[in-house]
Scaffold this motif. Structure first.
Motif, short mmCIF file in Angstrom:
data_model
loop_
_atom_site.label_atom_id
_atom_site.label_comp_id
_atom_site.label_asym_id
_atom_site.label_seq_id
_atom_site.Cartn_x
_atom_site.Cartn_y
_atom_site.Cartn_z
N ARG A 1 0.93 -1.05 0.04
CA ARG A 1 0.01 0.00 -0.05
C ARG A 1 0.88 1.08 0.09
NH1 ARG A 1 -4.29 -0.76 3.86
NH2 ARG A 1 -5.50 -1.66 1.88
N GLY A 2 1.01 1.81 -1.13
CA GLY A 2 1.82 3.03 -1.24
C GLY A 2 3.35 2.44 -1.45
N GLU A 3 4.10 3.00 -0.84
CA GLU A 3 5.80 2.52 -0.46
C GLU A 3 6.18 1.44 0.31
OE1 GLU A 3 7.87 6.08 1.73
OE2 GLU A 3 8.23 5.80 -0.29
N ARG B 1 1.22 -3.57 3.06
CA ARG B 1 -0.16 -3.46 3.78
C ARG B 1 -0.15 -3.86 4.99
NH1 ARG B 1 -4.92 -5.73 0.54
NH2 ARG B 1 -5.86 -5.72 2.53
#
Length: 101
Positions: free
Chosen positions: A59-61, A64
Motif C-alpha cells: 500500500r503506497g511504498e 499493507r
C-alpha cells in the motif's frame, strides 16, 4: 558492488511470490546508486519477483497492514522500518496475518 540477502515468506505470503518460501537474492548497486534499504527492497520485489496482485502486498511504498516483517528475527519497527539499511546475509521474513474465512 552486490548485496546478498535471504528473503523468506510464510503464512500465505509465499502465494504472492510464486509459492516460493525462501529465496537467496543478490542485489546489485551501480557506482552512484543509493544503498539498499527496506524501501528500495520492497520496490525491487514488486518489480522483479511478485507474481500476484500488488495490492495484496503493498500500500503506497510500504507493505499493507497484515504483513509482518522480521529482519534477522527482529520486528522491523524496532529497526527503522523502511529506512533500515540492509546488511550482507540479512534474513528478511514476510509473514501474512491476512486469512480468508
Amino acid at each position: 558492488m552486490s548485496l546478498n540477502i535471504i528473503l523468506e515468506f510464510n503464512s500465505g505470503a509465499e502465494l504472492l511470490f510464486g509459492n516460493i518460501k525462501k529465496r537467496e537474492v543478490c542485489l546489485t548497486n551501480s557506482a552512484n546508486s543509493e544503498k539498499w534499504n527496506i524501501r528500495r527492497l520492497l520496490k525491487w520485489m514488486s518489480e522483479n519477483i511478485l507474481t500476484q496482485r500488488l495490492d495484496l502486498f503493498m500500500r503506497g511504498e510500504t507493505v499493507r497492514s497484515g504483513i509482518l516483517i522480521l529482519i534477522n528475527d527482529v520486528d522491523w519497527e524496532l529497526l527503522g522500518e523502511l529506512d533500515y539499511e540492509l546488511q550482507p546475509q540479512d534474513n528478511v521474513l514476510f509473514i501474512s496475518t491476512l486469512h480468508g474465512g
